[in-house]
Design a protein around this motif. Structure first.
Motif, mmCIF file in Angstrom:
data_model
loop_
_atom_site.group_PDB
_atom_site.id
_atom_site.type_symbol
_atom_site.label_atom_id
_atom_site.label_comp_id
_atom_site.label_asym_id
_atom_site.label_seq_id
_atom_site.Cartn_x
_atom_site.Cartn_y
_atom_site.Cartn_z
ATOM 1 N N SER A 208 28.725 37.502 26.895
ATOM 2 C CA SER A 208 29.168 37.294 25.523
ATOM 3 C C SER A 208 27.960 37.026 24.626
ATOM 4 O O SER A 208 27.048 36.291 25.021
ATOM 5 N N PRO A 209 27.902 37.620 23.434
ATOM 6 C CA PRO A 209 26.774 37.381 22.536
ATOM 7 C C PRO A 209 26.701 35.940 22.053
ATOM 8 O O PRO A 209 25.626 35.455 21.698
ATOM 9 N N ALA A 210 27.830 35.239 22.033
ATOM 10 C CA ALA A 210 27.863 33.829 21.630
ATOM 11 C C ALA A 210 28.193 32.971 22.851
ATOM 12 O O ALA A 210 28.719 33.456 23.849
ATOM 13 N N ALA A 211 27.854 31.704 22.773
ATOM 14 C CA ALA A 211 28.150 30.784 23.868
ATOM 15 C C ALA A 211 29.663 30.733 24.107
ATOM 16 O O ALA A 211 30.446 30.594 23.168
ATOM 17 N N GLU A 212 30.051 30.858 25.358
ATOM 18 C CA GLU A 212 31.476 30.866 25.685
ATOM 19 C C GLU A 212 32.022 29.446 25.795
ATOM 20 O O GLU A 212 31.356 28.552 26.324
ATOM 21 N N ASP A 213 33.222 29.253 25.305
ATOM 22 C CA ASP A 213 33.911 27.982 25.444
ATOM 23 C C ASP A 213 34.815 28.077 26.665
ATOM 24 O O ASP A 213 35.892 28.675 26.614
ATOM 25 N N TRP A 214 34.381 27.475 27.758
ATOM 26 C CA TRP A 214 35.097 27.623 29.020
ATOM 27 C C TRP A 214 36.381 26.818 29.062
ATOM 28 O O TRP A 214 37.169 26.957 30.003
ATOM 29 N N THR A 215 36.614 25.967 28.065
ATOM 30 C CA THR A 215 37.852 25.188 28.035
ATOM 31 C C THR A 215 39.001 25.959 27.398
ATOM 32 O O THR A 215 40.151 25.533 27.473
ATOM 33 N N ARG A 216 38.720 27.080 26.770
ATOM 34 C CA ARG A 216 39.760 27.848 26.092
ATOM 35 C C ARG A 216 40.621 28.610 27.094
ATOM 36 O O ARG A 216 40.220 28.863 28.235
ATOM 37 N N ASP A 217 41.804 29.001 26.650
ATOM 38 C CA ASP A 217 42.697 29.834 27.456
ATOM 39 C C ASP A 217 41.954 31.132 27.784
ATOM 40 O O ASP A 217 41.533 31.861 26.888
ATOM 41 N N PRO A 218 41.772 31.442 29.072
ATOM 42 C CA PRO A 218 40.960 32.605 29.426
ATOM 43 C C PRO A 218 41.637 33.947 29.210
ATOM 44 O O PRO A 218 40.968 34.984 29.179
ATOM 45 N N GLY A 219 42.950 33.966 29.105
ATOM 46 C CA GLY A 219 43.628 35.249 28.981
ATOM 47 C C GLY A 219 43.522 36.062 30.261
ATOM 48 O O GLY A 219 43.162 35.548 31.319
ATOM 49 N N THR A 220 43.792 37.348 30.172
ATOM 50 C CA THR A 220 43.798 38.200 31.371
ATOM 51 C C THR A 220 42.634 39.189 31.410
ATOM 52 O O THR A 220 42.572 40.030 32.300
ATOM 53 N N SER A 221 41.704 39.087 30.474
ATOM 54 C CA SER A 221 40.649 40.101 30.386
ATOM 55 C C SER A 221 39.771 40.135 31.633
ATOM 56 O O SER A 221 39.324 41.207 32.053
ATOM 57 N N ARG A 222 39.513 38.974 32.222
ATOM 58 C CA ARG A 222 38.674 38.968 33.422
ATOM 59 C C ARG A 222 39.444 39.451 34.657
ATOM 60 O O ARG A 222 38.837 39.938 35.607
ATOM 61 N N LEU A 223 40.747 39.324 34.648
ATOM 62 C CA LEU A 223 41.543 39.873 35.743
ATOM 63 C C LEU A 223 41.529 41.398 35.695
ATOM 64 O O LEU A 223 41.334 42.071 36.717
ATOM 65 N N THR A 224 41.751 41.956 34.517
ATOM 66 C CA THR A 224 41.829 43.415 34.392
ATOM 67 C C THR A 224 40.459 44.085 34.485
ATOM 68 O O THR A 224 40.385 45.287 34.729
ATOM 69 N N ALA A 225 39.385 43.306 34.295
ATOM 70 C CA ALA A 225 38.041 43.889 34.333
ATOM 71 C C ALA A 225 37.697 44.460 35.705
ATOM 72 O O ALA A 225 36.907 45.404 35.819
ATOM 73 N N TRP A 226 38.288 43.894 36.752
ATOM 74 C CA TRP A 226 37.914 44.294 38.116
ATOM 75 C C TRP A 226 39.032 45.035 38.827
ATOM 76 O O TRP A 226 39.162 44.991 40.042
ATOM 77 N N LEU A 227 39.879 45.721 38.039
ATOM 78 C CA LEU A 227 40.955 46.532 38.598
ATOM 79 C C LEU A 227 40.797 47.985 38.179
ATOM 80 O O LEU A 227 40.308 48.278 37.088
ATOM 81 N N GLU A 228 41.200 48.875 39.039
ATOM 82 C CA GLU A 228 41.245 50.301 38.728
ATOM 83 C C GLU A 228 42.687 50.781 38.892
ATOM 84 O O GLU A 228 43.423 50.259 39.729
ATOM 85 N N THR A 229 43.072 51.744 38.112
ATOM 86 C CA THR A 229 44.472 52.190 38.109
ATOM 87 C C THR A 229 44.650 53.428 38.983
ATOM 88 O O THR A 229 43.933 54.425 38.823
ATOM 89 N N LYS A 230 45.606 53.348 39.878
ATOM 90 C CA LYS A 230 45.971 54.487 40.729
ATOM 91 C C LYS A 230 47.343 54.989 40.279
ATOM 92 O O LYS A 230 48.279 54.208 40.163
ATOM 93 N N THR A 231 47.439 56.279 40.031
ATOM 94 C CA THR A 231 48.697 56.872 39.569
ATOM 95 C C THR A 231 49.241 57.824 40.632
ATOM 96 O O THR A 231 48.504 58.662 41.172
ATOM 97 N N VAL A 232 50.521 57.684 40.921
ATOM 98 C CA VAL A 232 51.174 58.476 41.967
ATOM 99 C C VAL A 232 52.364 59.217 41.371
ATOM 100 O O VAL A 232 53.155 58.632 40.606
ATOM 101 N N TRP A 233 52.489 60.516 41.696
ATOM 102 C CA TRP A 233 53.645 61.319 41.312
ATOM 103 C C TRP A 233 54.549 61.463 42.532
ATOM 104 O O TRP A 233 54.093 61.671 43.655
ATOM 105 N N HIS A 234 55.869 61.378 42.278
ATOM 106 C CA HIS A 234 56.813 61.584 43.363
ATOM 107 C C HIS A 234 58.063 62.263 42.817
ATOM 108 O O HIS A 234 58.611 61.835 41.793
ATOM 109 N N PRO A 235 58.527 63.311 43.481
ATOM 110 C CA PRO A 235 59.744 63.994 43.000
ATOM 111 C C PRO A 235 60.956 63.085 43.021
ATOM 112 O O PRO A 235 61.156 62.309 43.962
ATOM 113 N N ILE A 236 61.780 63.165 42.006
ATOM 114 C CA ILE A 236 63.025 62.410 41.968
ATOM 115 C C ILE A 236 64.041 63.017 42.943
ATOM 116 O O ILE A 236 64.183 64.241 43.010
ATOM 117 N N GLY A 237 64.681 62.167 43.703
ATOM 118 C CA GLY A 237 65.733 62.613 44.621
ATOM 119 C C GLY A 237 65.218 63.063 45.965
ATOM 120 O O GLY A 237 65.988 63.545 46.785
#
Length: 291
Positions: free
Chosen positions: A261-290
């Motif tokens: 972060s360009p500014a000093a981070e306030d570690w007491t603040r609500d962290p949100g989900t940005s650090r969780l999603t930073a280390w995930l990759e999305t896999k997409t799967v197709w499957h025929p219906i029925g």
């Protein structure tokens, strides 16, 4: 024996790599002092590049088992870590007070916040997939499903200004989402991080999922940024000039990079989900219906 004649038993701090507590491969140490009067606290291991490479090997070995565990199980393991951290509250209060120049009451509040933050991330392990995954509308008789998957091995440069709460805030989301971590502790104040390795070892975290190194941030981060078995890099604890160099080095191996972060981070603040999603990759799967 009187109190006055008793010799103090000083703690020997070690690295935490692959579920074990080795000394630095080189045998080097450096003095850690408190933040107020500069009084000696301990000799911390001065990790070498070889230690960094060993940590990556341990992390890579741990990825299949940890990423393959159910999200519910990872949440249970993380909650166990919070239990063990709570049980050593007095020790961490003392270490945080020395590291950050805080009063005992303020240091205790920081430790409580760190425990709460860890519990908070433990609760996200089986919920984050519902936030970033789901069924996609497509034309045709198909199910199109997107699910998050871990990135792999994440090298984390821990914050320099927050030896425990900051450490927890950057480490917990990495392993909560199924990744393995190689952590470079705060250079000036590594003792809470090294003690945290003892908490992990007495919890149910599999060996190698978290590896903690102490030493010179610039020396250890360079081999991690260029290592082909490291998939992502968190530069939170790197100064701006070093961060730019590491990001350029990481580009050669197409690492995912989280800039400081360009500014000093306030570690007491609500962290949100940005650090969780930073280390995930999305896999997409197709499957025929029925079918």
């Amino acid at each position: 024996m009187s109190e006055q004649s008793r010799l103090a038993v000083f703690k020997t701090y070690k690295l935490y790599v692959g579920g074990k507590f080795p000394r630095s491969e080189s045998g080097r140490v450096y003095e850690v002092t408190d933040s107020k009067g500069g009084h000696w606290l301990a000799n911390a291991p001065l990790s070498s590049r070889k230690d960094a490479r060993d940590a990556v090997v341990a992390a890579r070995k741990a990825v299949p088992g940890w990423s393959g565990a159910t999200a519910y199980n990872r949440g249970q393991v993380l909650y166990r870590v919070a239990e063990m951290l709570e049980g050593r509250r007095e020790q961490f209060t003392r270490e945080v007070a020395d590291a950050e120049g805080l009063s005992k009451s303020k240091a205790a509040a920081v430790v409580d916040a760190a425990v709460d933050r860890w519990v908070w991330y433990a609760g996200w392990t089986d919920k984050i997939a519902q936030v970033v995954g789901g069924a996609n509308p497509v034309a045709g008789p198909f199910f199109n499903l997107s699910t998050p998957e871990p990135t792999g091995v994440v090298a984390v440069l821990a914050p320099q200004d927050s030896s425990l709460l900051g450490l927890v805030s950057v480490l917990a989301p990495v392993i909560a989402t199924g990744n393995a971590a190689v952590v470079v502790a705060a250079e000036r104040a590594p003792l809470p991080a090294l003690s945290f390795g003892e908490v992990l070892a007495t919890s149910d975290v599999p060996a190698g999922v978290v590896n903690i190194l102490s030493g010179r941030t610039a020396e250890l981060s360079a081999p991690l940024a260029s290592h082909q078995d490291v998939n992502a890099l968190d530069l939170t604890g790197a100064p701006a000039e070093l961060a730019a160099e590491l990001e350029a080095s990481a580009a050669d191996t197409l690492k995912r990079v989280r800039r400081p972060s360009p500014a000093a981070e306030d570690w007491t603040r609500d962290p949100g989900t940005s650090r969780l999603t930073a280390w995930l990759e999305t896999k997409t799967v197709w499957h025929p219906i029925g079918v």
